[in-house]
Write a protein that holds these residues in place. Structure first.
Motif, PDB file in Angstrom:
ATOM      1  N   ILE A 178       1.486  -1.042 -48.502  1.00  0.00           N
ATOM      2  CA  ILE A 178       1.960  -2.264 -49.130  1.00  0.00           C
ATOM      3  C   ILE A 178       2.180  -3.288 -48.021  1.00  0.00           C
ATOM      4  CG2 ILE A 178       3.729  -3.306 -50.591  1.00  0.00           C
ATOM      5  CD1 ILE A 178       3.577   0.416 -50.581  1.00  0.00           C
ATOM      6  N   ASP A 179       1.300  -4.271 -47.929  1.00  0.00           N
ATOM      7  CA  ASP A 179       1.353  -5.256 -46.850  1.00  0.00           C
ATOM      8  C   ASP A 179       2.479  -6.259 -47.098  1.00  0.00           C
ATOM      9  OD1 ASP A 179      -0.813  -4.118 -45.586  1.00  0.00           O
ATOM     10  OD2 ASP A 179      -2.282  -5.455 -46.509  1.00  0.00           O
ATOM     11  N   GLU A 180       3.360  -6.433 -46.105  1.00  0.00           N
ATOM     12  CA  GLU A 180       4.481  -7.369 -46.227  1.00  0.00           C
ATOM     13  C   GLU A 180       4.633  -8.228 -44.966  1.00  0.00           C
ATOM     14  OE1 GLU A 180       5.885  -8.374 -48.688  1.00  0.00           O
ATOM     15  OE2 GLU A 180       6.839  -6.881 -49.977  1.00  0.00           O
ATOM     16  N   PRO A 181       3.633  -9.021 -44.608  1.00  0.00           N
ATOM     17  CA  PRO A 181       3.724  -9.828 -43.390  1.00  0.00           C
ATOM     18  C   PRO A 181       4.848 -10.860 -43.409  1.00  0.00           C
ATOM     19  CG  PRO A 181       1.786 -10.434 -44.673  1.00  0.00           C
ATOM     20  CD  PRO A 181       2.314  -9.175 -45.271  1.00  0.00           C
ATOM     21  N   ALA A 182       5.321 -11.257 -44.598  1.00  0.00           N
ATOM     22  CA  ALA A 182       6.348 -12.299 -44.656  1.00  0.00           C
ATOM     23  C   ALA A 182       7.766 -11.758 -44.503  1.00  0.00           C
ATOM     24  CB  ALA A 182       6.241 -13.056 -45.983  1.00  0.00           C
ATOM     25  N   VAL A 183       7.938 -10.441 -44.491  1.00  0.00           N
ATOM     26  CA  VAL A 183       9.274  -9.854 -44.521  1.00  0.00           C
ATOM     27  C   VAL A 183      10.147 -10.303 -43.360  1.00  0.00           C
ATOM     28  CG1 VAL A 183      10.444  -7.657 -44.056  1.00  0.00           C
ATOM     29  CG2 VAL A 183       8.899  -7.845 -45.981  1.00  0.00           C
ATOM     30  N   SER A 184       9.578 -10.447 -42.178  1.00  0.00           N
ATOM     31  CA  SER A 184      10.389 -10.734 -40.995  1.00  0.00           C
ATOM     32  C   SER A 184      10.595 -12.220 -40.747  1.00  0.00           C
ATOM     33  CB  SER A 184       9.733 -10.098 -39.763  1.00  0.00           C
ATOM     34  OG  SER A 184       8.407 -10.568 -39.618  1.00  0.00           O
ATOM     35  N   VAL A 185      10.189 -13.075 -41.679  1.00  0.00           N
ATOM     36  CA  VAL A 185      10.267 -14.520 -41.463  1.00  0.00           C
ATOM     37  C   VAL A 185      11.634 -15.076 -41.862  1.00  0.00           C
ATOM     38  CG1 VAL A 185       9.304 -16.751 -42.144  1.00  0.00           C
ATOM     39  CG2 VAL A 185       7.791 -14.818 -41.713  1.00  0.00           C
ATOM     40  N   ARG A 186      12.252 -14.494 -42.885  1.00  0.00           N
ATOM     41  CA  ARG A 186      13.564 -14.958 -43.351  1.00  0.00           C
ATOM     42  C   ARG A 186      14.553 -13.800 -43.223  1.00  0.00           C
ATOM     43  NH1 ARG A 186      13.468 -19.502 -47.378  1.00  0.00           N
ATOM     44  NH2 ARG A 186      11.332 -20.283 -47.478  1.00  0.00           N
ATOM     45  N   PRO A 187      15.190 -13.652 -42.069  1.00  0.00           N
ATOM     46  CA  PRO A 187      16.092 -12.514 -41.859  1.00  0.00           C
ATOM     47  C   PRO A 187      17.191 -12.397 -42.913  1.00  0.00           C
ATOM     48  CG  PRO A 187      15.664 -13.635 -39.788  1.00  0.00           C
ATOM     49  CD  PRO A 187      15.070 -14.491 -40.865  1.00  0.00           C
ATOM     50  N   ASP A 188      17.630 -13.539 -43.492  1.00  0.00           N
ATOM     51  CA  ASP A 188      18.702 -13.496 -44.478  1.00  0.00           C
ATOM     52  C   ASP A 188      18.268 -12.865 -45.795  1.00  0.00           C
ATOM     53  OD1 ASP A 188      17.074 -15.922 -44.602  1.00  0.00           O
ATOM     54  OD2 ASP A 188      18.355 -16.531 -46.269  1.00  0.00           O
ATOM     55  N   GLU A 189      16.953 -12.641 -45.972  1.00  0.00           N
ATOM     56  CA  GLU A 189      16.459 -12.041 -47.222  1.00  0.00           C
ATOM     57  C   GLU A 189      15.972 -10.609 -47.037  1.00  0.00           C
ATOM     58  OE1 GLU A 189      15.143 -15.865 -49.928  1.00  0.00           O
ATOM     59  OE2 GLU A 189      13.560 -14.797 -48.860  1.00  0.00           O
ATOM     60  N   TYR A 214       4.140 -10.303 -37.952  1.00  0.00           N
ATOM     61  CA  TYR A 214       4.676 -11.416 -37.158  1.00  0.00           C
ATOM     62  C   TYR A 214       6.088 -11.708 -37.652  1.00  0.00           C
ATOM     63  CZ  TYR A 214       3.675 -14.219 -41.312  1.00  0.00           C
ATOM     64  OH  TYR A 214       3.645 -14.699 -42.597  1.00  0.00           O
ATOM     65  N   GLY A 215       6.795 -12.609 -36.957  1.00  0.00           N
ATOM     66  CA  GLY A 215       8.111 -13.017 -37.416  1.00  0.00           C
ATOM     67  C   GLY A 215       9.220 -12.654 -36.444  1.00  0.00           C
ATOM     68  N   ASP A 216      10.457 -12.786 -36.914  1.00  0.00           N
ATOM     69  CA  ASP A 216      11.641 -12.600 -36.083  1.00  0.00           C
ATOM     70  C   ASP A 216      12.142 -11.165 -36.197  1.00  0.00           C
ATOM     71  OD1 ASP A 216      13.827 -12.919 -34.513  1.00  0.00           O
ATOM     72  OD2 ASP A 216      14.892 -14.305 -35.852  1.00  0.00           O
ATOM     73  N   GLY A 242       5.703  -6.158 -26.888  1.00  0.00           N
ATOM     74  CA  GLY A 242       7.115  -6.531 -26.868  1.00  0.00           C
ATOM     75  C   GLY A 242       7.965  -5.779 -27.881  1.00  0.00           C
ATOM     76  N   LEU A 243       7.379  -5.446 -29.035  1.00  0.00           N
ATOM     77  CA  LEU A 243       8.153  -4.730 -30.051  1.00  0.00           C
ATOM     78  C   LEU A 243       8.612  -3.365 -29.553  1.00  0.00           C
ATOM     79  CD1 LEU A 243       6.434  -5.412 -33.500  1.00  0.00           C
ATOM     80  CD2 LEU A 243       8.613  -6.273 -32.638  1.00  0.00           C
ATOM     81  N   LEU A 244       7.830  -2.747 -28.683  1.00  0.00           N
ATOM     82  CA  LEU A 244       8.223  -1.428 -28.177  1.00  0.00           C
ATOM     83  C   LEU A 244       9.534  -1.509 -27.403  1.00  0.00           C
ATOM     84  CD1 LEU A 244       4.785   0.057 -27.028  1.00  0.00           C
ATOM     85  CD2 LEU A 244       6.029   0.469 -29.169  1.00  0.00           C
ATOM     86  N   GLU A 245       9.739  -2.607 -26.686  1.00  0.00           N
ATOM     87  CA  GLU A 245      11.012  -2.789 -25.978  1.00  0.00           C
ATOM     88  C   GLU A 245      12.158  -2.935 -26.976  1.00  0.00           C
ATOM     89  OE1 GLU A 245      11.472  -2.471 -22.686  1.00  0.00           O
ATOM     90  OE2 GLU A 245       9.349  -1.882 -22.747  1.00  0.00           O
ATOM     91  N   LEU A 246      11.907  -3.642 -28.065  1.00  0.00           N
ATOM     92  CA  LEU A 246      12.929  -3.778 -29.108  1.00  0.00           C
ATOM     93  C   LEU A 246      13.293  -2.420 -29.688  1.00  0.00           C
ATOM     94  CD1 LEU A 246      14.651  -5.504 -31.075  1.00  0.00           C
ATOM     95  CD2 LEU A 246      12.607  -5.675 -32.532  1.00  0.00           C
ATOM     96  N   PHE A 247      12.280  -1.579 -29.898  1.00  0.00           N
ATOM     97  CA  PHE A 247      12.537  -0.280 -30.521  1.00  0.00           C
ATOM     98  C   PHE A 247      13.319   0.666 -29.604  1.00  0.00           C
ATOM     99  CE2 PHE A 247       8.365  -0.992 -33.043  1.00  0.00           C
ATOM    100  CZ  PHE A 247       9.023  -1.898 -33.853  1.00  0.00           C
ATOM    101  N   LYS A 248      13.348   0.349 -28.326  1.00  0.00           N
ATOM    102  CA  LYS A 248      14.143   1.168 -27.409  1.00  0.00           C
ATOM    103  C   LYS A 248      15.640   0.900 -27.564  1.00  0.00           C
ATOM    104  CE  LYS A 248      10.477   1.532 -23.923  1.00  0.00           C
ATOM    105  NZ  LYS A 248      10.028   1.132 -22.566  1.00  0.00           N
TER     106      LYS A 248
END
Length: 324
Positions: A178-189, A214-216, A242-248
């Motif tokens: 289930i593709d959700e590319p927009a999920v990370s664009v609005r953190p409040d949702e 993509y996204g925040d 860069g995401l791999l550093e976040l996952f650490k």
């Protein structure tokens, strides 16, 4: 796949480049110069060819290549009740899509992708991944002239997409993405995105995957992991891993489909570079939970570029497998 004991299963996100003859035929169809039957016959030929190419390359979890789809949002909007299609709007770069407009209650009337899934699965003994656009992204990328509430529209879409997913599982799909590319664009949702995904995947007897590109991410991680799916396929290479550093910063507890090819460049990455990216992902997620795939957007490359990139991805993965 992993549940069968294979380390580092190889797959792709979903779309493959459309050959010139298909692109021309689709344009001819829009002008009334190519019949629906002729276009469908060509789409089936190219779908079968895409499956053969993935088998020849050595991929493990295949996709149908989406030869019959245009835009990922408009395609489903055209096949659900409650939508009409508006004019072209820019999505990114110089790429455009026709903006769906919600004009009435959204309802699932009949299977949208089941026939194409069955056709693709008939071409191979390997599993074929069914791919849908998620409810949050469908909501975010559409104009709403009916519900007046982002949450109400997202949940209505989730119910419709759940029915499509259930029909695919009934048709034999073992993997549903289930593709959700927009999920990370609005953190409040993020809570809304999680509720909508829970409705889509609830009760499905299949491995569930979501793709986000993509996204925040720092604003929603590790809350992101509460999305009720088994696997995340994520774009890593275009952002220099860069995401791999976040996952650490907090353990990544799901399966990870690691994007080890940057599909935003024409350059074909050498095998050694791809191996380095796989190794970097293994430092964050154990081999038993790691899938290998490109970043999303393989359809933006030429067929020759896409095949060359995937050949090196397969070669690199096989070399890494031998070290595990």
């Amino acid at each position: 796949m992993n549940d069968a004991g294979l380390l580092l299963p190889l797959s792709t996100i979903g779309s493959f480049p459309k050959p010139d003859r298909l692109t021309k035929a689709r344009a001819g169809f829009s002008r009334g110069e190519v019949s629906a039957d002729d276009l469908r016959s060509l789409e089936r030929e190219e779908t079968a060819a895409c499956i053969r190419m993935q088998e020849e390359l050595g991929l493990d979890l295949l996709v149908d290549g989406e030869m019959y789809r245009g835009d990922m949002t408009a395609y489903f909007a055209e096949n659900l009740e409650g939508f009409r299609i508006s004019g072209l709007v820019r999505s990114y770069g110089n790429r455009y899509y026709r903006k769906p407009v919600v004009a009435g209650p959204v309802r699932w009337l009949r299977p949208v992708t089941v026939e194409w899934f069955r056709f693709a699965q008939e071409q191979t003994q390997k599993p074929v991944k069914a791919i849908l656009t998620g409810p949050y992204t469908m909501m975010d990328w559409s104009f709403d002239d009916h519900y007046g509430s982002r949450a109400a529209l997202a949940m209505a879409l989730a119910e419709a997409i759940h029915q499509e997913a259930a029909a695919l599982v009934e048709a034999g799909a073992r993997y549903v993405q289930i593709d959700e590319p927009a999920v990370s664009v609005r953190p409040d949702e993020i809570d809304l995105a999680i509720r909508a995904m829970a409705l889509v995947t609830g009760g499905l007897k299949a491995r569930t995957i979501t793709h986000i590109c993509y996204g925040d991410f720092p604003a929603i991680y590790p809350r992101l992991l509460d999305l009720p799916v088994d696997q995340f396929t994520l774009e890593l290479s275009n952002s220099d891993l860069g995401l791999l550093e976040l996952f650490k910063t907090s353990p990544f507890t799901k399966e990870l489909g690691a994007g080890v090819l940057d599909v935003h460049t024409h350059k074909v990455e050498p095998v050694e570079v791809v191996k380095e990216r796989i190794t970097a992902a293994l430092a964050v997620v154990p081999a038993a939970r790691l899938f290998v795939n490109p970043d999303c957007g393989l359809k933006t490359r030429t067929p020759e570029e896409a095949e060359a990139k995937l050949r090196n991805m397969v070669a690199a993965t096989r070399e890494v497998r031998r070290t595990l």
